[in-house]
Design an enzyme around this catalytic site. Structure first.
Site, PDB file in Angstrom:
ATOM      1  N   GLY A 153      63.332  49.004  65.145  1.00  0.00           N
ATOM      2  CA  GLY A 153      62.538  48.995  63.925  1.00  0.00           C
ATOM      3  C   GLY A 153      63.313  48.938  62.623  1.00  0.00           C
ATOM      4  O   GLY A 153      62.720  49.049  61.551  1.00  0.00           O
ATOM      5  N   PRO A 178      67.556  48.095  68.477  1.00  0.00           N
ATOM      6  CA  PRO A 178      67.304  47.163  67.365  1.00  0.00           C
ATOM      7  C   PRO A 178      67.118  45.729  67.874  1.00  0.00           C
ATOM      8  O   PRO A 178      67.833  45.284  68.764  1.00  0.00           O
ATOM      9  CB  PRO A 178      68.581  47.264  66.524  1.00  0.00           C
ATOM     10  CG  PRO A 178      69.641  47.651  67.505  1.00  0.00           C
ATOM     11  CD  PRO A 178      68.961  48.492  68.557  1.00  0.00           C
ATOM     12  N   GLY A 179      66.143  45.029  67.327  1.00  0.00           N
ATOM     13  CA  GLY A 179      65.948  43.620  67.651  1.00  0.00           C
ATOM     14  C   GLY A 179      66.100  42.799  66.387  1.00  0.00           C
ATOM     15  O   GLY A 179      67.079  42.086  66.173  1.00  0.00           O
ATOM     16  N   CYS A 238      45.906  22.393  61.745  1.00  0.00           N
ATOM     17  CA  CYS A 238      44.541  22.274  61.232  1.00  0.00           C
ATOM     18  C   CYS A 238      44.003  23.646  60.919  1.00  0.00           C
ATOM     19  O   CYS A 238      43.113  24.142  61.629  1.00  0.00           O
ATOM     20  CB  CYS A 238      43.657  21.589  62.256  1.00  0.00           C
ATOM     21  SG  CYS A 238      44.104  19.891  62.433  1.00  0.00           S
TER      22      CYS A 238
HETATM   23  N1  LLP Z   1      61.782  48.933  71.062  1.00  0.00           N
HETATM   24  C1  LLP Z   1      60.461  48.944  71.291  1.00  0.00           C
HETATM   25  C2  LLP Z   1      59.899  49.848  72.280  1.00  0.00           C
HETATM   26  C3  LLP Z   1      59.627  48.082  70.567  1.00  0.00           C
HETATM   27  O1  LLP Z   1      58.323  48.093  70.798  1.00  0.00           O
HETATM   28  C4  LLP Z   1      60.189  47.211  69.603  1.00  0.00           C
HETATM   29  C5  LLP Z   1      59.347  46.306  68.853  1.00  0.00           C
HETATM   30  C6  LLP Z   1      61.585  47.233  69.419  1.00  0.00           C
HETATM   31  C7  LLP Z   1      62.348  48.107  70.161  1.00  0.00           C
HETATM   32  C8  LLP Z   1      62.294  46.331  68.449  1.00  0.00           C
HETATM   33  O2  LLP Z   1      61.857  46.479  67.136  1.00  0.00           O
HETATM   34  P1  LLP Z   1      62.679  45.768  65.950  1.00  0.00           P
HETATM   35  O3  LLP Z   1      64.020  46.444  65.849  1.00  0.00           O
HETATM   36  O4  LLP Z   1      62.828  44.327  66.287  1.00  0.00           O
HETATM   37  O5  LLP Z   1      61.823  45.971  64.750  1.00  0.00           O
HETATM   38  N2  LLP Z   1      56.151  40.969  66.194  1.00  0.00           N
HETATM   39  C9  LLP Z   1      56.390  41.917  65.110  1.00  0.00           C
HETATM   40  C10 LLP Z   1      57.244  43.047  65.541  1.00  0.00           C
HETATM   41  C11 LLP Z   1      56.662  43.754  66.715  1.00  0.00           C
HETATM   42  C12 LLP Z   1      57.662  44.663  67.272  1.00  0.00           C
HETATM   43  C13 LLP Z   1      57.159  45.327  68.483  1.00  0.00           C
HETATM   44  N3  LLP Z   1      58.093  46.200  69.052  1.00  0.00           N
HETATM   45  C14 LLP Z   1      56.970  41.189  63.939  1.00  0.00           C
HETATM   46  O6  LLP Z   1      57.081  39.977  63.989  1.00  0.00           O
HETATM   47  O7  LLP Z   1      57.288  41.811  62.916  1.00  0.00           O
END
Ligand code: LLP
Length: 453
Positions: free
Chosen positions: A264, A307-308, A381
């Site tokens: 997150g 982290p993603g 569209c």
């Molecule tokens: N770990 C868990 C359990 C998660 O559910 C998530 C994201 C992450 C890690 C990674 O979160 P990050 O570091 O990437 O924020 N599609 C949405 C984000 C949804 C994220 C869902 N879970 C967007 O495009 O902002």
């Protein structure tokens, strides 16, 4: 003059003296000529630097308070075989959210022991695939899943390593966090009392796991949200999770070894935005965790994070070619120039889905034309098919121009669709002056191959 474009672009994005932009040492005009547009362009060095940055920041901060950290790259942000390999080479593990992500991580050669599997509704096939791959952890998300994982582990004669995902009541995202007792959402098990009172669903699940010989309880997992810019949410969630850990130890004598604080970590999408800084957040969270454990008189757990976006988001840009340009007079008399590009909501759904803001620039040439208020739109569209809601672009923007949108590395390709039967763009990596296709462009034949008539 040549110069790095800076936030929100990847480190390797440079505008040259002739006005053209290069990324990872490759001119975007060459990328467009070789790979076509739209294309996702991934700056490998930038991805690796951010992956390393997170690993080092958290390892250092938690070493100072006396425990270790595992950093899992959250593959849901973007997972390809090469990306999984990069993550592993930089010392990260891989967090997967489905059987598909698990298959890609395994194809990349990530050892099962370094993979986690998430999901609020995992199929038996996904759980079985995870057990067969010897994943390091399955994060269970419901009480029934405790039984399902145990049964599938028993059938294989293995002990499944599990974490229990709990909901702490802490929600974060954007610039603030909120904390509530009861959670009205599908993930995890609440730490608040359930409908019949008594133990919380989280405690019930922990007790159930402890009681099953086919399961090994590794720890407790919490993920509070995404695009978080305020560290207070992580600290509040850590407090709840560590209290639960101490409570379980009082009840059962089992003090779990590990606590996962999820992902997150927020990034900059627009010029001037300030991303969460990993050294600072790591220090803040480490000292909070140490202080809370001291209050409970419990030893520190090993920590993991996921982290993603913060690893892959800024590393990616999307390259488009401009088509139709149309000035539209607004009610207040202003003119908004609608700049259509050759992709749209099928390659980046985030503006339409979340109202997310992005930044775009002309990258194939320089222009001295007076900037105009522009909205970058796609070719679908649908009037909500917006790529960038508001951006100033040179007034002479015209068909054939190359336009890049910054910070699209996370949740662009991974949430892409075939809406209007557009084909999904390729993922092209750039590094050291060369480009390489990681995922090829889809073709109309790919689409027709799925349609059995
Ligand atoms: N770990 C868990 C359990 C998660 O559910 C998530 C994201 C992450 C890690 C990674 O979160 P990050 O570091 O990437 O924020 N599609 C949405 C984000 C949804 C994220 C869902 N879970 C967007 O495009 O902002």
């Amino acid at each position: 003059m040549t110069g790095v474009l800076g936030v929100p672009w990847s480190h390797g994005v440079v505008r040259r003296a002739d006005g053209a932009v290069e990324v990872g040492g490759v001119d975007v005009r060459d990328l467009a000529a070789e790979h076509g547009t739209p294309a996702y362009v991934l700056d490998e060095a930038d991805f690796r630097a951010r992956a390393r940055g997170y690993r080092t920041a958290f390892a250092t901060a938690f070493a100072e308070v006396g425990t270790g950290v595992d950093v899992y790259y959250a593959g849901k942000a973007l997972l390809t075989v090469a990306v999984a390999r990069w993550a592993r080479e930089e010392g990260l593990r891989v967090d997967t959210a489905s059987g598909g992500e698990l298959a890609v991580a395994l194809r990349a050669g990530v050892p099962g022991a370094e993979i986690g599997l998430h999901g609020n509704n995992k199929s038996d096939a996904e759980i079985a695939a995870a057990l067969d791959a010897g994943v390091g952890r399955i994060i269970v998300d419901s009480l029934v899943e405790v039984d399902r994982v145990a049964a599938l582990a028993a059938a294989r004669g293995v002990v499944a390593p599990v974490m229990v995902r709990v909901t702490t009541g802490v929600h974060a995202g954007g610039h603030e966090y909120i904390s509530t007792a009861h959670e009205d959402q599908k993930f995890g098990l609440s730490v608040s009392a359930g409908p019949t009172g008594g133990d919380s669903p989280a405690m019930q699940a922990l007790l159930a796991v402890v009681a099953r010989p086919e399961l090994h309880l590794l720890g407790i997992h919490s993920h509070i949200g995404s695009q978080i810019l305020d560290p207070a949410g992580f600290e509040a969630a850590a407090r709840v999770v560590l209290r639960l850990r101490a409570g379980l130890a009082d009840r059962t004598g089992v003090l779990v070894d590990e606590v996962d604080l999820g992902g997150g970590y927020g990034i900059a999408y627009l010029p001037g935005e300030v991303p969460l800084e990993e050294d600072r957040i790591a220090k803040d969270v480490a000292s909070a965790v140490a202080a809370i454990c001291a209050e409970h008189g419990t030893p520190l757990p090993r920590i993991s994070i996921e982290p993603g976006r913060a690893v892959v988001g800024p590393a990616g840009l999307t390259l488009y070619t401009v088509g139709t340009v149309k000035p539209v007079v607004l009610d207040d008399g202003r003119v908004r120039t609608y700049v259509s590009v050759d992709g749209g909501m099928s390659d980046n759904i985030r503006p339409a889905l979340y109202g997310a803001d992005y930044h775009a620039e002309l990258v194939g040439r320089s222009s001295d034309a007076e900037p105009v208020l522009a909205r970058v739109v796609g070719k679908h569209c649908e009037s909500g098919d917006v790529v960038v809601h508001e951006v100033m672009l040179p007034g002479d923007v015209r068909a054939g121009d190359l336009l890049a949108v910054a910070a699209t590395g996370a949740y662009g390709r991974s949430m892409a669709s075939n809406y209007n039967l557009l084909t999904r763009p390729p993922v092209v990596a750039v590094s050291g002056g060369a480009s390489r296709v990681l995922v090829r462009r889809e073709t109309t034949d790919d689409l027709l191959a799925l349609d059995l008539g």
